[in-house]
Design an enzyme around this catalytic site. Structure first.
Site, PDB file in Angstrom:
ATOM      1  N   CYS A 206       0.819  -1.223   0.000  1.00  0.00           N
ATOM      2  CA  CYS A 206       0.000   0.000   0.000  1.00  0.00           C
ATOM      3  C   CYS A 206       0.847   1.265   0.000  1.00  0.00           C
ATOM      4  O   CYS A 206       0.366   2.341  -0.356  1.00  0.00           O
ATOM      5  CB  CYS A 206      -0.949   0.013   1.190  1.00  0.00           C
ATOM      6  SG  CYS A 206      -2.098  -1.361   1.151  1.00  0.00           S
TER       7      CYS A 206
ATOM      8  N   HIS B 251      -3.270   7.631   1.728  1.00  0.00           N
ATOM      9  CA  HIS B 251      -3.671   6.278   1.331  1.00  0.00           C
ATOM     10  C   HIS B 251      -5.074   6.044   1.887  1.00  0.00           C
ATOM     11  O   HIS B 251      -5.375   6.430   3.022  1.00  0.00           O
ATOM     12  CB  HIS B 251      -2.682   5.264   1.907  1.00  0.00           C
ATOM     13  CG  HIS B 251      -3.128   3.838   1.742  1.00  0.00           C
ATOM     14  ND1 HIS B 251      -3.610   3.349   0.543  1.00  0.00           N
ATOM     15  CD2 HIS B 251      -3.196   2.809   2.622  1.00  0.00           C
ATOM     16  CE1 HIS B 251      -3.938   2.077   0.700  1.00  0.00           C
ATOM     17  NE2 HIS B 251      -3.697   1.723   1.953  1.00  0.00           N
TER      18      HIS B 251
ATOM     19  N   ASN C 148     -10.069   0.123  -0.429  1.00  0.00           N
ATOM     20  CA  ASN C 148      -8.609   0.183  -0.348  1.00  0.00           C
ATOM     21  C   ASN C 148      -8.028  -0.422  -1.632  1.00  0.00           C
ATOM     22  O   ASN C 148      -8.105  -1.631  -1.835  1.00  0.00           O
ATOM     23  CB  ASN C 148      -8.153  -0.594   0.889  1.00  0.00           C
ATOM     24  CG  ASN C 148      -6.641  -0.538   1.096  1.00  0.00           C
ATOM     25  OD1 ASN C 148      -5.898  -0.150   0.200  1.00  0.00           O
ATOM     26  ND2 ASN C 148      -6.196  -0.956   2.265  1.00  0.00           N
TER      27      ASN C 148
HETATM   28  O1  UT7 Z   1      -3.819  -0.635   3.403  1.00  0.00           O
HETATM   29  C1  UT7 Z   1      -2.964  -1.268   4.306  1.00  0.00           C
HETATM   30  C2  UT7 Z   1      -3.213  -0.794   5.631  1.00  0.00           C
HETATM   31  N1  UT7 Z   1      -4.468  -1.334   6.109  1.00  0.00           N
HETATM   32  C3  UT7 Z   1      -4.995  -0.820   7.169  1.00  0.00           C
HETATM   33  O2  UT7 Z   1      -4.426   0.128   7.668  1.00  0.00           O
HETATM   34  C4  UT7 Z   1      -6.225  -1.440   7.757  1.00  0.00           C
HETATM   35  C5  UT7 Z   1      -6.229  -1.204   9.235  1.00  0.00           C
HETATM   36  N2  UT7 Z   1      -7.340  -1.760   9.939  1.00  0.00           N
HETATM   37  C6  UT7 Z   1      -8.635  -1.370   9.802  1.00  0.00           C
HETATM   38  O3  UT7 Z   1      -8.973  -0.605   8.926  1.00  0.00           O
HETATM   39  C7  UT7 Z   1      -9.641  -1.871  10.797  1.00  0.00           C
HETATM   40  O4  UT7 Z   1      -8.964  -2.498  11.858  1.00  0.00           O
HETATM   41  C8  UT7 Z   1     -10.695  -2.853  10.210  1.00  0.00           C
HETATM   42  C9  UT7 Z   1     -11.686  -2.090   9.319  1.00  0.00           C
HETATM   43  C10 UT7 Z   1      -9.990  -3.920   9.424  1.00  0.00           C
HETATM   44  C11 UT7 Z   1     -11.491  -3.498  11.333  1.00  0.00           C
HETATM   45  O5  UT7 Z   1     -12.083  -2.525  12.187  1.00  0.00           O
HETATM   46  P1  UT7 Z   1     -11.912  -2.637  13.778  1.00  0.00           P
HETATM   47  O6  UT7 Z   1     -12.716  -1.559  14.354  1.00  0.00           O
HETATM   48  O7  UT7 Z   1     -10.444  -2.670  14.078  1.00  0.00           O
HETATM   49  O8  UT7 Z   1     -12.622  -4.003  14.103  1.00  0.00           O
HETATM   50  P2  UT7 Z   1     -12.005  -5.339  14.740  1.00  0.00           P
HETATM   51  O9  UT7 Z   1     -11.033  -5.972  13.828  1.00  0.00           O
HETATM   52  O10 UT7 Z   1     -11.566  -5.037  16.147  1.00  0.00           O
HETATM   53  O11 UT7 Z   1     -13.291  -6.240  14.801  1.00  0.00           O
HETATM   54  C12 UT7 Z   1     -14.429  -5.884  15.597  1.00  0.00           C
HETATM   55  C13 UT7 Z   1     -15.472  -6.976  15.424  1.00  0.00           C
HETATM   56  C14 UT7 Z   1     -14.937  -8.388  15.600  1.00  0.00           C
HETATM   57  O12 UT7 Z   1     -15.904  -9.134  16.291  1.00  0.00           O
HETATM   58  P3  UT7 Z   1     -15.728  -9.429  17.875  1.00  0.00           P
HETATM   59  O13 UT7 Z   1     -14.426 -10.171  17.986  1.00  0.00           O
HETATM   60  O14 UT7 Z   1     -15.716  -8.089  18.514  1.00  0.00           O
HETATM   61  O15 UT7 Z   1     -16.940 -10.248  18.169  1.00  0.00           O
HETATM   62  C15 UT7 Z   1     -14.824  -8.906  14.192  1.00  0.00           C
HETATM   63  O16 UT7 Z   1     -14.947 -10.306  14.111  1.00  0.00           O
HETATM   64  O17 UT7 Z   1     -16.028  -6.926  14.093  1.00  0.00           O
HETATM   65  C16 UT7 Z   1     -15.983  -8.241  13.528  1.00  0.00           C
HETATM   66  N3  UT7 Z   1     -15.869  -8.120  12.074  1.00  0.00           N
HETATM   67  C17 UT7 Z   1     -16.932  -7.957  11.262  1.00  0.00           C
HETATM   68  N4  UT7 Z   1     -18.258  -7.883  11.530  1.00  0.00           N
HETATM   69  C18 UT7 Z   1     -19.087  -7.691  10.476  1.00  0.00           C
HETATM   70  C19 UT7 Z   1     -14.750  -8.123  11.327  1.00  0.00           C
HETATM   71  N5  UT7 Z   1     -15.062  -7.963  10.020  1.00  0.00           N
HETATM   72  C20 UT7 Z   1     -16.421  -7.865   9.973  1.00  0.00           C
HETATM   73  C21 UT7 Z   1     -17.330  -7.665   8.905  1.00  0.00           C
HETATM   74  N6  UT7 Z   1     -18.650  -7.589   9.206  1.00  0.00           N
HETATM   75  N7  UT7 Z   1     -16.952  -7.534   7.624  1.00  0.00           N
END
Ligand code: UT7
Length: 324
Positions: free
Chosen positions: A114, A251, A281
């Site tokens: 990225c 980005h 992304n």
């Molecule tokens: O381009 C390269 C760089 N990339 C990045 O910088 C990406 C960085 N990360 C992010 O953008 C975010 O961390 C995400 C968008 C990937 C995730 O958001 P988050 O607020 O960090 O959520 P999380 O990973 O802590 O997940 C929260 C909950 C989890 O459930 P539990 O464990 O709390 O029950 C996940 O399993 O959301 C769940 N979850 C989803 N739920 C519905 C994860 N993906 C999904 C989904 N739909 N698609």
């Protein structure tokens, strides 16, 4: 007199197929609401069957050439930032050369995921400043849809396909931060973070192309911190501060990362180009896509001061300061 790499044209291309968040609700335990609120993404473009990264890149490149009023053979060097090449080799850059009818000069690919466009732009600037090339086209082009695990809701809803191209030309500056062109760059990598974002296949390991794996939450925390610090370092190298910024062109991974970085830098969101809602992304393509949209919308204008920052697999991260 200081040699500067000055912007001389920009263009982008997005594949025709647009996929809204709701499309994922049919096959995954996810919702439009979750995707919107956690990432800011509303839709993304996916390449058609058989449409490759070089196909997207060549469309963006042609649009940039048209914008600059140039022909393919007016370009000396072509750098493509991509992690999703058509083939293991040759480079996408040489394929784009052939498709554009560019029969002179040279082309090569840069792979910094990225952060690829920032690394490629830094290389392009170095080629121009060293007198190695007069006109360099820098392309970010990706088909991340090809490396998605469609059963993994934590990744497959986040990425999209697209390409953007920027033409830089050698120009004379006074050596001050008022000059047009690339004013500074800051690039970094640290392989200890490998497991945060990687693809689980490759030529010399599995013999397959593999699927993307990401630890989103820890990466999110690294992102805001590292993006702020690299952007501020690049500005400092140019003798500028956060208050001088007309546009952050970041980005586009997550609206919350974009907002968090702007807030830490003390820059209002009115001065940030945001396209993540429409593109998702697109990895190395996201910055040139956002720049091109910002110019097309009449927001980015000649003389404006831009800072672009990106982070991705490696981890690799960096920023470029550019006066448009
Ligand atoms: O381009 C390269 C760089 N990339 C990045 O910088 C990406 C960085 N990360 C992010 O953008 C975010 O961390 C995400 C968008 C990937 C995730 O958001 P988050 O607020 O960090 O959520 P999380 O990973 O802590 O997940 C929260 C909950 C989890 O459930 P539990 O464990 O709390 O029950 C996940 O399993 O959301 C769940 N979850 C989803 N739920 C519905 C994860 N993906 C999904 C989904 N739909 N698609």
């Amino acid at each position: 007199m200081t040699l500067r790499a000055v912007v001389h044209g920009i263009g982008h291309y997005l594949p025709e197929r647009i996929v809204p968040n709701s499309a994922f609700e049919e096959t995954l335990d996810t919702s439009d609401e979750w995707i919107r609120t956690r990432s800011g993404i509303e839709r993304r473009h996916f390449a058609a069957e058989g449409q490759t990264t070089s196909d997207l890149a060549v469309r963006a490149a042609q649009n940039a050439l048209d914008d600059a009023g140039l022909q393919a053979n007016d370009i000396d060097a072509l750098i493509v930032a991509t992690s999703t090449p058509d083939l293991t080799f040759p480079s996408v850059a040489t394929m784009v050369q052939e498709k554009l009818g560019m029969t002179q000069g040279f082309g090569f690919d840069v792979q910094a995921v990225c952060a690829g466009f920032i690394f490629a732009l830094t290389n392009a600037n170095a080629l121009i400043v060293a007198g190695q090339a007069k006109r360099v086209m820098v392309i970010g082009a990706e088909t991340f849809s090809r490396i998605m695990d469609w059963s993994d809701r934590s990744t497959c809803v986040l990425f999209g396909d697209g390409a953007g191209a920027l033409i830089l030309e050698a120009g004379e500056g006074a050596g001050t931060s008022e000059d047009r062109g690339v004013l500074s760059a800051d690039i970094n990598s640290d392989g200890r973070y490998r497991d945060m974002l990687y693809v689980d296949g490759g030529v010399s390991s599995t013999g397959t192309s593999g699927k993307l794996r990401m630890q989103g939450n820890p990466l999110f925390r690294q992102a805001v911190e590292k993006l702020t610090s690299t952007a501020e370092t690049a500005l400092e190298k140019a003798g500028l501060g956060n208050a001088d910024v007309d546009w952050i062109v970041p980005h586009q991974a997550n609206i919350r990362i974009i907002q968090g970085t702007a807030k830490k830098m003390g820059v209002s969101m009115d001065h940030v180009i945001v396209t993540v809602q429409d593109h998702g992304n697109t990895s190395a393509a996201s910055i040139p896509l956002a720049m091109s949209v910002g110019v097309a919308e009449g927001r980015i204008k000649k003389g404006d001061l831009l800072v672009s920052e990106a982070i991705g697999g490696g981890l690799a991260w960096g920023a470029v300061v550019l006066r448009w």
